[in-house]
Write an enzyme that holds these catalytic residues in place. Sequence first.
Site, PDB file in Angstrom:
ATOM      1  CG  ASP A   9      -1.992   0.973   1.216  1.00 56.49           C
ATOM      2  OD1 ASP A   9      -3.159   0.577   1.344  1.00 56.49           O
ATOM      3  OD2 ASP A   9      -1.700   2.177   1.072  1.00 56.49           O
ATOM      4  CG  ASP A 109      -3.040   3.335  -2.223  1.00 57.57           C
ATOM      5  OD1 ASP A 109      -4.056   2.640  -2.125  1.00 57.57           O
ATOM      6  OD2 ASP A 109      -2.509   3.900  -1.257  1.00 57.57           O
ATOM      7  CD  GLU A 110      -5.412  -1.984  -0.147  1.00 56.70           C
ATOM      8  OE1 GLU A 110      -6.121  -0.965  -0.219  1.00 56.70           O
ATOM      9  OE2 GLU A 110      -5.691  -2.941   0.557  1.00 56.70           O
TER      10      GLU A 110
HETATM   11  P1  TTP Z   1      -5.363   4.709   1.532  1.00 49.39           P
HETATM   12  O1  TTP Z   1      -4.315   3.740   1.075  1.00 49.39           O
HETATM   13  O2  TTP Z   1      -6.419   4.210   2.463  1.00 49.39           O
HETATM   14  O3  TTP Z   1      -4.677   5.947   2.246  1.00 49.39           O
HETATM   15  P2  TTP Z   1      -3.341   6.705   1.895  1.00 49.39           P
HETATM   16  O4  TTP Z   1      -2.571   6.028   0.805  1.00 49.39           O
HETATM   17  O5  TTP Z   1      -3.634   8.143   1.646  1.00 49.39           O
HETATM   18  O6  TTP Z   1      -2.529   6.619   3.251  1.00 49.39           O
HETATM   19  P3  TTP Z   1      -1.861   5.337   3.920  1.00 49.39           P
HETATM   20  O7  TTP Z   1      -2.123   4.166   3.023  1.00 49.39           O
HETATM   21  O8  TTP Z   1      -0.399   5.646   4.045  1.00 49.39           O
HETATM   22  O9  TTP Z   1      -2.530   5.219   5.254  1.00 49.39           O
HETATM   23  O10 TTP Z   1      -6.104   5.319   0.280  1.00 49.39           O
HETATM   24  C1  TTP Z   1      -5.461   5.552  -0.979  1.00 49.39           C
HETATM   25  C2  TTP Z   1      -5.962   6.829  -1.599  1.00 49.39           C
HETATM   26  O11 TTP Z   1      -7.385   6.778  -1.734  1.00 49.39           O
HETATM   27  C3  TTP Z   1      -5.688   8.051  -0.744  1.00 49.39           C
HETATM   28  O12 TTP Z   1      -4.395   8.620  -0.977  1.00 49.39           O
HETATM   29  C4  TTP Z   1      -6.795   8.980  -1.121  1.00 49.39           C
HETATM   30  C5  TTP Z   1      -7.952   8.072  -1.483  1.00 49.39           C
HETATM   31  N1  TTP Z   1      -8.933   8.043  -0.367  1.00 49.39           N
HETATM   32  C6  TTP Z   1     -10.001   8.920  -0.408  1.00 49.39           C
HETATM   33  O13 TTP Z   1     -10.170   9.677  -1.374  1.00 49.39           O
HETATM   34  N2  TTP Z   1     -10.890   8.912   0.629  1.00 49.39           N
HETATM   35  C7  TTP Z   1     -10.748   8.094   1.719  1.00 49.39           C
HETATM   36  O14 TTP Z   1     -11.564   8.142   2.654  1.00 49.39           O
HETATM   37  C8  TTP Z   1      -9.622   7.199   1.744  1.00 49.39           C
HETATM   38  C9  TTP Z   1      -9.408   6.283   2.943  1.00 49.39           C
HETATM   39  C10 TTP Z   1      -8.745   7.205   0.691  1.00 49.39           C
HETATM   40 MG    MG Z   2      -2.227   3.986   0.815  1.00 51.47          MG
END
Ligand code: TTP
Ligand code: MG
Length: 392
Positions: A9, A109-110
Amino acid sequence: MFLPIAHFDLDAFFASVEQKLNPRLRGKPVMVCGVDPQGRNVNRGVVATCSYEARKFGVKSGMPVYQARRLCPQGIFTKGHFEEYHKYSSLVFDIMYKFAPCVLRTNLDEGFLDFTGCETIYPDTKSLCENIRQEVRNKVGINISIGLANSRVVARIATKLAKPDGIVAITKSGEEKILRPLAIKFIPGIGPKTEISLNNIGIKTIGDLIKNKEEVIKKLGKHGLNLYLAATGQDNIWFEDRQSVKSIGRSTTFSKNSANINFILSVLFNLCDEVFYELFEKNLVAKCLSVNVRYPTFEDKQKSKTLDHPLEKTTDFQNQAQQLLFDIWDKTMALRLIGVKASNLIEKDHSTIFIDEKAKYDRLTKAISELRKKHGRDIITSAFTIDTSSPI
Ligand code: TTP
Ligand code: MG
């Protein structure tokens, strides 16, 4: 150390891309607003994500912008850039396809990497994943966290523990020591409501949940059983390749409004192609197809069609989508966004593979799908989909 499943991720994904694109944002608390998790523009006053520098101030994804401003007045608030997130996501996945025989993309992103059966070529998946992290950092320029384990659920928990910018490997024997003391919210599938209701009956940690299996199942039924399976490191329904998806859709906001029919059709066909192959991979067919457009005035139009029979070829899919597009677009007005969605999904009926023509096409689709899994999506594309970069 060989562990077969990796989960990765990207860290603060949208915010990391913004920091990469704009050096002035680096090292600063950055909030990305006005986009949904797919990076599409939305009119919501919430923070989509924020950089780790902002998280120190207590800012979180989903928090109203006014609250984030209050917590972090010196923060930089920026809007999102959809095309860039998709571009960066593809760069990362291209690296994954290069290293892993099987890549499951669960989000922009995952995803999961499955190295089952690769012990001989990759005896140490932990150092391999360290190399992957290095390559993502060097070639893409953003940080990534990776979790390794024997199952998807434990690998996903390991990623949470690895964040930010780390790697955590949990072996079978380490599961008990590492997982049991964790709060139950670490189990994927436990939302805030379930967390509170279990906390109320004294179940706070994963270890508590395991000890109180019967009570959890009595309280939550099948959901409780799934949580128990996850807590004991066994993949449950959330980690099977999702069959329960209701729809699969893709949309693109153009970098400039466009009325160029060749450009618009190439984008549409490209989106159809992505949806078609995702359906194929999930062994699903669609009984309904929809196309939507957004005009520069932000007026949205959508048209759906229930299909008489499943569309088994990319070209049929594209032709049908083109007809729907022409029902809602006069070919002269500029467009801002276009999208396509397959819904009313059913499992593919394998009896159709006995029909020669279909069997042949299925073999072709499978071969293309395998090639893309191995070498990235761009390794083979339909000529119609190539011209996606020139809206004017
Ligand atoms: P995540 O992987 O959940 O979050 P992140 O990459 O920003 O942070 P981390 O993994 O380090 O905790 O989500 C990926 C992308 O999806 C995030 O950059 C923005 C988007 N997203 C939203 O638009 N709304 C949300 O509520 C979430 C959780 C994510
Ligand atoms: Mg992320």
